[in-house]
Design a protein around this motif. Structure first.
Motif, PDB file in Angstrom:
ATOM      1  N   ARG A  42       0.830  -1.204   0.000  1.00 51.92           N
ATOM      2  CA  ARG A  42       0.000   0.000   0.000  1.00 51.92           C
ATOM      3  C   ARG A  42       0.867   1.258   0.000  1.00 51.92           C
ATOM      4  N   MET A  43       1.931   1.260   0.805  1.00 55.07           N
ATOM      5  CA  MET A  43       2.828   2.415   0.856  1.00 55.07           C
ATOM      6  C   MET A  43       3.520   2.626  -0.495  1.00 55.07           C
ATOM      7  N   ALA A  44       3.908   1.534  -1.152  1.00 54.33           N
ATOM      8  CA  ALA A  44       4.556   1.642  -2.464  1.00 54.33           C
ATOM      9  C   ALA A  44       3.586   2.222  -3.501  1.00 54.33           C
ATOM     10  N   CYS A  45       2.323   1.767  -3.473  1.00 53.08           N
ATOM     11  CA  CYS A  45       1.331   2.290  -4.427  1.00 53.08           C
ATOM     12  C   CYS A  45       1.033   3.762  -4.167  1.00 53.08           C
ATOM     13  N   ASP A  56       6.376  14.467  -7.833  1.00 47.97           N
ATOM     14  CA  ASP A  56       7.182  14.421  -6.621  1.00 47.97           C
ATOM     15  C   ASP A  56       8.332  13.430  -6.825  1.00 47.97           C
ATOM     16  N   HIS A  57       9.536  13.942  -6.971  1.00 44.83           N
ATOM     17  CA  HIS A  57      10.679  13.066  -7.203  1.00 44.83           C
ATOM     18  C   HIS A  57      11.697  13.106  -6.079  1.00 44.83           C
ATOM     19  N   LEU A  58      11.308  13.637  -4.930  1.00 43.16           N
ATOM     20  CA  LEU A  58      12.235  13.676  -3.805  1.00 43.16           C
ATOM     21  C   LEU A  58      12.319  12.296  -3.152  1.00 43.16           C
ATOM     22  N   PRO A  59      13.516  11.860  -2.828  1.00 42.54           N
ATOM     23  CA  PRO A  59      13.644  10.562  -2.161  1.00 42.54           C
ATOM     24  C   PRO A  59      13.127  10.655  -0.719  1.00 42.54           C
ATOM     25  N   ILE A  60      12.495   9.589  -0.258  1.00 42.69           N
ATOM     26  CA  ILE A  60      12.024   9.530   1.122  1.00 42.69           C
ATOM     27  C   ILE A  60      12.393   8.173   1.713  1.00 42.69           C
ATOM     28  N   ASN A  61      12.388   8.092   3.015  1.00 38.83           N
ATOM     29  CA  ASN A  61      12.582   6.825   3.727  1.00 38.83           C
ATOM     30  C   ASN A  61      11.275   6.441   4.384  1.00 38.83           C
ATOM     31  N   ILE A  62      10.878   5.212   4.204  1.00 35.04           N
ATOM     32  CA  ILE A  62       9.682   4.689   4.856  1.00 35.04           C
ATOM     33  C   ILE A  62      10.142   3.528   5.734  1.00 35.04           C
ATOM     34  N   HIS A  63       9.879   3.623   7.016  1.00 32.78           N
ATOM     35  CA  HIS A  63      10.265   2.567   7.952  1.00 32.78           C
ATOM     36  C   HIS A  63       9.045   1.710   8.265  1.00 32.78           C
ATOM     37  N   ILE A  64       9.199   0.405   8.072  1.00 33.64           N
ATOM     38  CA  ILE A  64       8.113  -0.532   8.350  1.00 33.64           C
ATOM     39  C   ILE A  64       8.622  -1.522   9.390  1.00 33.64           C
ATOM     40  N   ASN A  65       7.947  -1.571  10.523  1.00 31.73           N
ATOM     41  CA  ASN A  65       8.362  -2.474  11.592  1.00 31.73           C
ATOM     42  C   ASN A  65       7.932  -3.899  11.293  1.00 31.73           C
TER      43      ASN A  65
END
Length: 81
Positions: A42-45, A56-65
């Motif tokens: 879901r986060m990827a979509c 939006d082409h800025l890199p982000i970090n998504i942390h998934i526990n």
């Protein structure tokens, strides 16, 4: 290290894959790290949609526990000499 007849998981080394669905069907059952794949998808979509629609082409970090699912493939800690 070459694995021979005398080497076995749980006694000599540990195996911990991430979210291996067939891990309970092998001997010994594999300890795994469970990662919530539905949430990750879901986060990827949502990220892809944002990149397409908002330019939006800025890199982000998504942390998934995740969490550890203990089964039989982990060796006990050995004492260092």
């Amino acid at each position: 290290m070459v694995l021979g007849d005398s080497t076995s998981p749980k006694n000599d080394f540990s195996i911990v894959p991430s979210t291996f669905t067939s891990s309970i069907y092998v001997d010994p059952p594999l300890t795994t790290i469970h990662i919530p794949r539905n949430y990750m998808g879901r986060m990827a979509c949502e990220r892809l949609y944002d990149r397409i629609t908002k330019y939006d082409h800025l890199p982000i970090n998504i942390h998934i526990n995740g969490y550890l699912v203990k089964r039989g493939s982990v060796a006990p800690l050995s004492k260092k000499s």
